[in-house]
Design a protein around this motif. Structure first.
Motif, PDB file in Angstrom:
ATOM      1  N   GLY A   1      44.586  95.109 137.367  1.00  0.00           N
ATOM      2  CA  GLY A   1      43.488  95.539 138.219  1.00  0.00           C
ATOM      3  C   GLY A   1      42.717  96.701 137.630  1.00  0.00           C
ATOM      4  O   GLY A   1      41.479  96.757 137.726  1.00  0.00           O
ATOM      5  N   TRP A   2      43.416  97.627 137.005  1.00  0.00           N
ATOM      6  CA  TRP A   2      42.765  98.794 136.413  1.00  0.00           C
ATOM      7  C   TRP A   2      41.877  98.376 135.243  1.00  0.00           C
ATOM      8  O   TRP A   2      40.823  98.968 135.000  1.00  0.00           O
ATOM      9  N   ALA A   3      42.290  97.349 134.503  1.00  0.00           N
ATOM     10  CA  ALA A   3      41.508  96.904 133.341  1.00  0.00           C
ATOM     11  C   ALA A   3      40.098  96.490 133.732  1.00  0.00           C
ATOM     12  O   ALA A   3      39.164  96.598 132.929  1.00  0.00           O
ATOM     13  N   LEU A   4      39.912  96.022 134.974  1.00  0.00           N
ATOM     14  CA  LEU A   4      38.595  95.559 135.419  1.00  0.00           C
ATOM     15  C   LEU A   4      37.618  96.708 135.629  1.00  0.00           C
ATOM     16  O   LEU A   4      36.405  96.497 135.638  1.00  0.00           O
ATOM     17  N   THR A   5      38.118  97.922 135.843  1.00  0.00           N
ATOM     18  CA  THR A   5      37.240  99.075 136.047  1.00  0.00           C
ATOM     19  C   THR A   5      37.330 100.094 134.921  1.00  0.00           C
ATOM     20  O   THR A   5      36.475 100.976 134.811  1.00  0.00           O
ATOM     21  N   LEU A   6      38.364  99.986 134.096  1.00  0.00           N
ATOM     22  CA  LEU A   6      38.539 100.960 133.027  1.00  0.00           C
ATOM     23  C   LEU A   6      37.501 100.771 131.930  1.00  0.00           C
ATOM     24  O   LEU A   6      37.019 101.737 131.332  1.00  0.00           O
ATOM     25  N   LEU A   7      37.113  99.521 131.656  1.00  0.00           N
ATOM     26  CA  LEU A   7      36.092  99.230 130.652  1.00  0.00           C
ATOM     27  C   LEU A   7      34.752  98.982 131.335  1.00  0.00           C
ATOM     28  O   LEU A   7      34.695  98.526 132.474  1.00  0.00           O
ATOM     29  N   SER A   8      33.674  99.274 130.637  1.00  0.00           N
ATOM     30  CA  SER A   8      32.340  99.042 131.179  1.00  0.00           C
ATOM     31  C   SER A   8      32.090  97.542 131.314  1.00  0.00           C
ATOM     32  O   SER A   8      32.797  96.719 130.729  1.00  0.00           O
ATOM     33  N   ARG A   9      31.074  97.194 132.076  1.00  0.00           N
ATOM     34  CA  ARG A   9      30.825  95.785 132.392  1.00  0.00           C
ATOM     35  C   ARG A   9      30.599  94.945 131.135  1.00  0.00           C
ATOM     36  O   ARG A   9      31.095  93.829 131.029  1.00  0.00           O
ATOM     37  N   GLN A  10      29.845  95.477 130.163  1.00  0.00           N
ATOM     38  CA  GLN A  10      29.572  94.671 128.970  1.00  0.00           C
ATOM     39  C   GLN A  10      30.804  94.506 128.078  1.00  0.00           C
ATOM     40  O   GLN A  10      30.840  93.627 127.222  1.00  0.00           O
ATOM     41  N   ASN A  11      31.822  95.346 128.289  1.00  0.00           N
ATOM     42  CA  ASN A  11      33.027  95.270 127.456  1.00  0.00           C
ATOM     43  C   ASN A  11      34.230  94.709 128.204  1.00  0.00           C
ATOM     44  O   ASN A  11      35.350  94.745 127.681  1.00  0.00           O
ATOM     45  N   ILE A  12      34.029  94.192 129.412  1.00  0.00           N
ATOM     46  CA  ILE A  12      35.159  93.724 130.212  1.00  0.00           C
ATOM     47  C   ILE A  12      35.887  92.574 129.531  1.00  0.00           C
ATOM     48  O   ILE A  12      37.075  92.350 129.752  1.00  0.00           O
ATOM     49  N   GLY A  13      35.177  91.834 128.673  1.00  0.00           N
ATOM     50  CA  GLY A  13      35.822  90.721 127.974  1.00  0.00           C
ATOM     51  C   GLY A  13      36.921  91.166 127.028  1.00  0.00           C
ATOM     52  O   GLY A  13      37.790  90.369 126.653  1.00  0.00           O
ATOM     53  N   TYR A  14      36.898  92.453 126.647  1.00  0.00           N
ATOM     54  CA  TYR A  14      37.941  92.960 125.755  1.00  0.00           C
ATOM     55  C   TYR A  14      39.252  93.229 126.492  1.00  0.00           C
ATOM     56  O   TYR A  14      40.269  93.530 125.842  1.00  0.00           O
ATOM     57  N   ALA A  15      39.251  93.156 127.824  1.00  0.00           N
ATOM     58  CA  ALA A  15      40.473  93.445 128.583  1.00  0.00           C
ATOM     59  C   ALA A  15      41.591  92.480 128.217  1.00  0.00           C
ATOM     60  O   ALA A  15      42.749  92.879 128.029  1.00  0.00           O
ATOM     61  N   SER A  16      41.253  91.184 128.115  1.00  0.00           N
ATOM     62  CA  SER A  16      42.284  90.203 127.771  1.00  0.00           C
ATOM     63  C   SER A  16      42.780  90.404 126.341  1.00  0.00           C
ATOM     64  O   SER A  16      43.956  90.193 126.041  1.00  0.00           O
ATOM     65  N   THR A  17      41.868  90.852 125.452  1.00  0.00           N
ATOM     66  CA  THR A  17      42.290  91.149 124.084  1.00  0.00           C
ATOM     67  C   THR A  17      43.269  92.316 124.063  1.00  0.00           C
ATOM     68  O   THR A  17      44.276  92.287 123.345  1.00  0.00           O
ATOM     69  N   CYS A  18      42.984  93.343 124.859  1.00  0.00           N
ATOM     70  CA  CYS A  18      43.908  94.481 124.954  1.00  0.00           C
ATOM     71  C   CYS A  18      45.274  94.028 125.456  1.00  0.00           C
ATOM     72  O   CYS A  18      46.310  94.486 124.964  1.00  0.00           O
ATOM     73  N   GLN A  19      45.269  93.126 126.429  1.00  0.00           N
ATOM     74  CA  GLN A  19      46.536  92.629 126.969  1.00  0.00           C
ATOM     75  C   GLN A  19      47.324  91.860 125.908  1.00  0.00           C
ATOM     76  O   GLN A  19      48.525  92.071 125.729  1.00  0.00           O
ATOM     77  N   THR A  20      46.632  90.961 125.197  1.00  0.00           N
ATOM     78  CA  THR A  20      47.308  90.158 124.177  1.00  0.00           C
ATOM     79  C   THR A  20      47.878  91.039 123.069  1.00  0.00           C
ATOM     80  O   THR A  20      49.044  90.892 122.680  1.00  0.00           O
ATOM     81  N   VAL A  21      47.050  91.981 122.571  1.00  0.00           N
ATOM     82  CA  VAL A  21      47.499  92.849 121.486  1.00  0.00           C
ATOM     83  C   VAL A  21      48.650  93.738 121.952  1.00  0.00           C
ATOM     84  O   VAL A  21      49.684  93.862 121.287  1.00  0.00           O
TER      85      VAL A  21
END
Length: 537
Positions: free
Chosen positions: A166-186
């Motif tokens: 849930g935090w990942a959805l607000t921690l990154l800016s809207r244009q970078n939200i797609g990187y949340a799943s990359t952060c999770q995988t890495v």
């Protein structure tokens, strides 16, 4: 008089004006403008925080699902290892308490920090306090105690995962939200890889004596107690830094409007929690979801014995942990590349075409891996001992990893299409939970069957004495029993692993014929068949 915000005071407000003001912030329509391109400039610290949090989740998972079965193999039966698999259940059942994590928090401290900080501090305290005790329980093969400890660690990690997602959805800016799943995988891969491959290598005496020491020793460089203690301090330091220095963005305008409506109707967060559970129950009762759930619970049965028990059978045949750890090190970069290729393939096709291809290939590879394990030479202490056989294992592992990723991505594509957006991430969490249960629930039964189907005979005992029976399990066969007391040795007459694995592979081809008919039917269902009626405020 100081301002007060109470439910009773809302009647004095201009409700229409408040709704209009909030709605304008949330839904104001502006002329189309070019969308900003993703750029991590200025957000590297947030990315690093997400990767770190996900890596910390991967640590107990890597121990529970990776290292501990290897360490227990020499001390416990397959039934006991199956019992230990219960420790991983919380990660598959986190849906049961995810609405609570989403609904109860302190806005003053932070919606997600309210859970992340205490959960990680509890994990740190548990690791530090139980480090030496866990080492002693491992040496004694105390399965129940070890299972309880790691069950609690995985329970804490699963709860943290809900909050971090849930935090990942607000921690990154809207244009970078797609990187949340990359952060999770890495992050998860780093944590899992560290607790599995790196820990096993540094824990293995032969690996340390061969590559890291000039003078041999009887112990590895890293014991379980030391590893838990190190990560306990890492958890504590990182958590205190997050609590002290990281500010959290709270409600979005849309969430603010929803919160206002709840107060206006005299409802508290407890009702919201119950509504979430009612929505999930409504989805579970849908006939379409039940048919999909049957698929998710059944399709992994064909490959579980081969994929879960093959490394343990290799250890039983005398292959060293050093060699298996080295094999994983070689496979790891290749798996990352294959994951990218599989993901692109699955995303470029209708969901179930790559899924069916991957399933059929994965079942075939389960049979191939079982055959390789059967003929694999005993006593391989390093990769150089039998390079051709290890090469076959590496190829089989890469193909299995590729097909697994292909199936996972294809299922994710289908989940995204059928999920109800009004339920947020709960619908996806439900489907992923059911899929995870298809792996965790059958483990205990399958590992127990391996022991039940295995028979041993007494060899070398005094022929003048009466016939001596051997216990089925490897550990009991090595210990004191009538055969060994008569001077004999318990040798395997029939290995339950091969019987069970080949039987499941045969079942897998029957499941494939069933899936080839059922999955196109599920794919053709209209979206309303996947949606439950929901209560609107």
């Amino acid at each position: 008089m100081a301002k007060r915000t109470r439910t009773g005071d809302l009647s004095h407000l201009n409700v229409e004006a408040l709704e209009e003001g909030i709605s304008r912030r949330a839904c104001h329509v502006k002329p189309p403008v070019p969308q900003p391109q993703p750029s991590l400039r200025g957000e590297w610290l947030n990315v690093l925080l997400l990767v770190t949090l996900y890596a910390m989740q991967g640590v107990p998972l890597g121990l529970t699902m990776g290292s501990m079965p290897f360490l227990l193999q020499a001390k416990a039966s397959y039934t006991a290892i199956g019992i230990f698999s219960l420790a991983s259940y919380p990660y598959s059942l986190k849906l049961l308490w995810s609405p609570i994590v989403d609904s109860i928090y302190s806005l003053a401290f932070g919606r997600r920090k309210s859970w992340v900080v205490p959960i990680q501090l509890a994990s740190a305290a548990l690791m530090l306090v139980s480090a030496d005790w866990a080492e002693s329980r491992l040496k004694e093969a105390d399965i129940v105690s070890i299972t309880v400890l790691f069950f609690v660690l995985v329970l804490l990690a699963a709860t943290q995962d809900i909050a971090v997602d849930g935090w990942a959805l607000t921690l990154l800016s809207r244009q970078n939200i797609g990187y949340a799943s990359t952060c999770q995988t890495v992050g998860m891969n780093i944590g899992y890889f560290t607790s599995f491959t790196v820990f096993l290598a540094l824990n293995d005496v032969d690996f340390c004596n061969t590559y890291l020491r000039s003078t041999p020793s009887e112990d590895g460089h890293l014991t379980l107690s030391t590893y838990l203690r190190v990560w306990g301090w890492v958890y504590a330091v990182v958590t205190l830094l997050v609590a002290a220095f990281k500010k959290e963005v709270n409600f979005t305008p849309a969430e603010e409007l929803e919160s206002f409506h709840l107060k206006l109707n005299g409802e508290d967060r407890g009702v919201g929690i119950m509504d979430s559970y009612k929505q999930l129950w409504g989805v579970v009762r849908l006939p379409a979801v039940r048919r999909l759930a049957l698929v998710l619970l059944a399709f992994r049965l064909a490959v579980l014995p081969a994929e879960q028990a093959a490394p343990l059978k290799l250890l039983e045949k005398g292959v060293s942990k050093e060699a298996l750890a080295g094999l994983v090190l070689i496979e790891f970069p290749c798996e990352l590349v294959s994951a990218v290729v599989a993901g692109r393939w699955a995303a470029s096709s209708s969901p179930f075409k790559p899924f069916l291809f991957g399933y059929q290939a994965r079942v075939i590879m389960a049979g191939v891996v079982t055959t390789i394990v059967y003929y694999f030479p005993s006593g391989a202490s390093s990769l150089s001992d039998h390079p051709r056989w290890f090469a076959l294992l590496a190829v089989a592992g890469l193909v299995t990893s590729f097909t697994s990723t292909l199936m996972f991505t294809a299922l994710g594509s289908f989940y995204t299409r059928i999920s109800d957006p009004d339920m947020g991430g709960s619908y996806l969490t439900l489907l992923n939970t059911i899929a995870n249960m298809g792996t965790t629930l059958p483990k205990l039964a399958l590992f127990s069957l391996m022991d039940l189907l295995t028979t041993r005979k007494c060899v070398g005992a005094d022929p003048t004495l009466e016939k001596h029976a051997c216990p089925n399990t490897q550990i009991e066969g090595r210990g004191a029993n009538p055969c060994t007391q008569a001077g004999g040795e318990c040798a395997v007459a029939r290995d339950g692993y091969y019987m069970l694995s080949y039987a499941m592979v045969t079942l897998g081809f029957l499941i494939f014929l069933w899936l080839r008919v059922l999955l196109p039917q599920l794919d053709a269902m209209p979206l309303e068949r996947w949606r439950a009626k929901q209560r609107r405020h």
